[in-house]
Design an enzyme around this catalytic site. Structure first.
Site, PDB file in Angstrom:
ATOM      1  N   SER A 144       0.834  -1.285  -0.098  1.00  0.00           N
ATOM      2  CA  SER A 144       0.037  -0.015  -0.114  1.00  0.00           C
ATOM      3  C   SER A 144       0.886   1.387   0.129  1.00  0.00           C
ATOM      4  O   SER A 144       2.014   1.387   0.398  1.00  0.00           O
ATOM      5  CB  SER A 144      -0.793  -0.173   1.233  1.00  0.00           C
ATOM      6  N   TYR A 159      -1.974  -0.941  10.363  1.00  0.00           N
ATOM      7  CA  TYR A 159      -2.079  -1.234   8.979  1.00  0.00           C
ATOM      8  C   TYR A 159      -0.831  -0.605   8.368  1.00  0.00           C
ATOM      9  O   TYR A 159      -0.136  -1.167   7.523  1.00  0.00           O
ATOM     10  CB  TYR A 159      -3.195  -0.283   8.523  1.00  0.00           C
ATOM     11  N   LYS A 163       1.828  -2.775   6.257  1.00  0.00           N
ATOM     12  CA  LYS A 163       2.222  -2.665   4.649  1.00  0.00           C
ATOM     13  C   LYS A 163       3.730  -2.348   4.462  1.00  0.00           C
ATOM     14  O   LYS A 163       4.157  -2.683   3.412  1.00  0.00           O
ATOM     15  CB  LYS A 163       1.234  -1.758   4.019  1.00  0.00           C
TER      16      LYS A 163
END
Length: 252
Positions: A144, A159, A163
């Site tokens: 991401s 998150y 990533k």
């Protein structure tokens, strides 16, 4: 859109029942690949698999929890038993829990890391073992733009950390497996108009669009060409690369 000749190639897509995974799976099939749809939601995965079969391609739906090494190995084993080889692994399953860091529970942190990072390692490892024996194969991991920046205004430390780790894991595997002719790359999307992203609070989405040079979210279809490039034999010198597709967001 870029096209690719993936005739006689076999692939799987984790998180393939919806969103980016579904769109990419259909794109791989349109370009000739046989595609297994791998998801914890077998019912929805089966519907996507049926769409691929309607194109004249082979497909199967496989229920798999990517946080379970045994589940992942069983998934890859089934593909090899039925199709005899694995050419393309798109490790895409992931989640985001938007909780302030000081309020995040150990269970919430573990869930994000287990799915987004450990799940990518388990799937890469299982696919890599097959590809090393074959002396060929392509692994594409969904990272991401959040592995490069800190998103605002939403809190998502777990998150972002997961990533960023996927990006370096990808580079590490690429270096280890290059002598075996196995390429490993990652794809880092920006804000993409999937069901999950579109369900975010309006104040968040307004902020994202204000900050985006492109002034909009991307469409899932705009990621397909990136995956086709990474999957194609013409990208034979591309490994250890993180391909960012974000409308310029990380450039500011």
């Amino acid at each position: 859109m870029i096209t690719s000749n993936l005739e006689n190639k076999t692939a799987y897509v984790t998180g393939g029942a919806r969103g980016i995974g579904k769109t990419v799976a259909l794109g791989l099939a349109r370009n000739g690949a046989d595609v297994a749809i791998v998801d914890i939601d077998l019912e929805t995965a089966s519907r996507v698999s049926d769409e691929i079969k309607a194109m004249g391609r082979r497909s199967m739906a496989i229920s798999c929890d990517v946080t379970s090494a045994d589940d992942v190995q069983a998934m890859v084993d089934r593909i090899i038993i039925e199709w005899g080889k694995l050419d393309i692994a798109f490790n895409n399953a992931g989640i985001c829990i938007n909780v302030a860091a000081e309020e995040m529970t150990p269970a919430q942190w573990k869930k994000v890391i287990d799915i987004n990072l450990t799940g990518v390692f388990f799937t890469s490892q299982a696919a890599g073992k097959v590809m090393i024996k074959q002396k060929s194969g392509v692994i594409i991991n969904t990272a991401s733009m959040s592995g490069h920046i800190v998103n605002v205004p939403q809190p998502q430390s777990a998150y972002n950390a997961s990533k960023a780790a996927v990006i370096l894991l990808t580079k590490s595997l690429a270096v280890e497996w290059a002598p075996h002719h196995v390429r490993v790359n990652s794809l880092s999307p920006g804000y993409i108009a999937t069901e999950m992203t579109l369900s975010a609070p309006e104040e968040w989405k307004s902020r994202w669009l204000e900050m985006s040079p492109a002034g909009r979210m991307g469409n899932p279809e705009e990621l397909v060409s990136a995956v086709l490039y990474l999957a194609d034999d013409s990208a034979s010198f591309t490994t250890g690369t993180d391909l960012v597709v974000d409308g310029g967001f990380t450039s500011i």
